[in-house]
Design an enzyme around this catalytic site. Structure first.
Site, PDB file in Angstrom:
ATOM      1  N   GLU A  11     -11.807 -10.863  -3.031  1.00  0.00           N
ATOM      2  CA  GLU A  11     -10.811 -11.134  -3.935  1.00  0.00           C
ATOM      3  C   GLU A  11     -11.182 -11.133  -5.575  1.00  0.00           C
ATOM      4  OE1 GLU A  11      -9.280 -15.103  -1.369  1.00  0.00           O
ATOM      5  OE2 GLU A  11     -11.102 -15.464  -2.606  1.00  0.00           O
ATOM      6  N   GLY A  77      -2.330 -19.167   2.096  1.00  0.00           N
ATOM      7  CA  GLY A  77      -1.597 -19.384   3.207  1.00  0.00           C
ATOM      8  C   GLY A  77      -0.342 -19.866   2.946  1.00  0.00           C
ATOM      9  N   ILE A 151      -6.225 -23.169   7.545  1.00  0.00           N
ATOM     10  CA  ILE A 151      -5.107 -23.506   8.271  1.00  0.00           C
ATOM     11  C   ILE A 151      -4.658 -22.436   9.046  1.00  0.00           C
ATOM     12  CG2 ILE A 151      -2.580 -24.592   8.023  1.00  0.00           C
ATOM     13  CD1 ILE A 151      -5.294 -26.250   6.942  1.00  0.00           C
ATOM     14  N   MET A 172      -8.413 -23.215  -0.091  1.00  0.00           N
ATOM     15  CA  MET A 172      -9.790 -24.019   0.093  1.00  0.00           C
ATOM     16  C   MET A 172     -10.367 -24.269  -1.105  1.00  0.00           C
ATOM     17  SD  MET A 172     -11.054 -22.393   3.795  1.00  0.00           S
ATOM     18  CE  MET A 172     -12.227 -23.573   3.640  1.00  0.00           C
ATOM     19  N   GLU A 173     -10.052 -23.755  -2.567  1.00  0.00           N
ATOM     20  CA  GLU A 173     -10.564 -23.967  -3.858  1.00  0.00           C
ATOM     21  C   GLU A 173      -9.997 -24.308  -5.063  1.00  0.00           C
ATOM     22  OE1 GLU A 173     -12.204 -21.268  -0.905  1.00  0.00           O
ATOM     23  OE2 GLU A 173     -10.744 -20.820  -2.131  1.00  0.00           O
ATOM     24  N   ASP A 196      -1.524 -14.813   4.558  1.00  0.00           N
ATOM     25  CA  ASP A 196      -0.862 -15.109   5.826  1.00  0.00           C
ATOM     26  C   ASP A 196       0.184 -16.464   5.846  1.00  0.00           C
ATOM     27  OD1 ASP A 196      -2.380 -18.007   6.384  1.00  0.00           O
ATOM     28  OD2 ASP A 196      -3.570 -16.805   5.354  1.00  0.00           O
TER      29      ASP A 196
END
EC number: 3.2.2.9
Length: 228
Positions: A11, A77, A151, A172-173, A196
Site C-alpha cells: 500500500e 472491503g 471481514i 482495520m486502521e 474485496d
C-alpha cells in the site's frame, strides 16, 4: 509537510518509489520515508496492520515530522453493493465497528469521551473529489468503519451493515488514525480503494486484487499531493 500512512508494504511502495531525495529512518520498529513528491515535502510510513499499530505510527509521525495534513491510503472491503474492485473510497466520517460502550449511554462504535464519529477535513474531501473527477475514476464519499478483524464472511458483513447501514467500506486502521489526528488537531482524510467485497470470497479477492487497489489509491493520493 504531508503525512501519508499505509498499513501494508503493497500500500505504500508505489508512492515511496516515486520519492526523490529519499531518506529513511526507523523509530520503535516503524519505518518513515521522507522525500519530495510532486514538489511537496512528504513523509510516508508503513504502520502495520490494526488499530494499535496505526495509532502508534500516527503518533510518532505527528510528533517527529509535524505534518500539516495526514492521508491514509490503502485498500478496504466494500460494504456498499454499488462498489467494485478498484473504486476509490473517500472518507467523510470514520467510526469503529467493534467498540461497544452502549451500557454507559454511548452510541455503538463510540469510544467513551470521544466523538460519535471522526470527521475528515472538508477541504481535503473537496480536493480529493476534484482529483478523481479529473482522473475519471469511479469514487464514492462516505462512512468507513474500522475494527481489528478482516471481514471475510457474509455473517460478519451483515452484522456491520446492521449496525452501520450507511457504511460504504470496512478496514482495520483508518479510525485509529483519525482518532489520533483528532487528538493532535491534524486534518486528515482517508483515500483507499476497494480490494474485496467483504464477503465469503473476500480473502481470495483481497489477495488477487490488492495490487489493483494499491494502484488506484496511490494514483489518487499522488494527484492529491500535487494539489496541496
Amino acid at each position: 509537510m504531508i503525512g501519508i500512512i499505509g498499513a501494508m508494504e503493497e500500500e505504500v511502495t508505489i508512492l515511496k518509489n516515486k520519492l526523490t531525495q529519499l531518506s529513511e529512518i526507523s523509530v520503535a520498529h516503524v519505518k518513515f520515508y521522507t522525500g519530495i513528491l510532486k514538489d511537496r515535502e512528504v513523509v510516508i510510513t508503513q504502520s502495520g496492520i490494526g488499530k494499535v499499530n496505526a495509532a502508534i505510527s500516527t503518533t510518532l509521525l505527528i510528533n517527529k515530522f509535524k505534518p500539516d495534513v495526514i492521508i491514509n491510503t490503502g485498500s478496504a472491503g466494500a460494504l456498499d453493493e454499488s462498489l467494485n474492485v478498484g473504486d476509490v473510497l473517500i472518507s467523510d466520517d470514520v467510526k469503529y465497528h467493534d467498540a461497544d460502550a452502549t451500557a454507559f449511554g454511548y452510541e455503538y462504535g463510540q469510544i467513551p469521551q470521544m466523538p460519535v464519529a471522526f470527521q475528515s477535513s472538508k477541504p481535503l474531501i473537496e480536493k480529493v473529489s476534484q482529483v478523481v473527477q479529473q482522473q475519471q475514476l469511479t469514487a464514492k464519499v462516505g462512512l468507513i468503519v474500522s475494527g481489528d478483524s478482516f471481514i471475510g464472511s457474509v455473517e460478519q458483513r451483515q452484522k456491520i451493515k446492521k449496525a452501520f447501514p450507511n457504511a460504504m467500506a470496512v478496514e482495520m486502521e483508518a479510525t485509529a488514525i483519525a482518532q489520533t489526528c483528532y487528538q493532535f488537531n491534524v486534518p486528515f482524510v482517508v483515500v483507499r480503494a476497494v480490494s474485496d467485497l467483504a464477503n465469503g470470497e473476500a480473502e481470495m479477492s483481497f489477495e488477487a486484487f490488492l495490487e489493483k487497489a494499491a494502484v488506484s489509491s496511490s494514483q489518487t493520493v499522488e494527484a492529491l499531493v500535487s494539489q496541496l
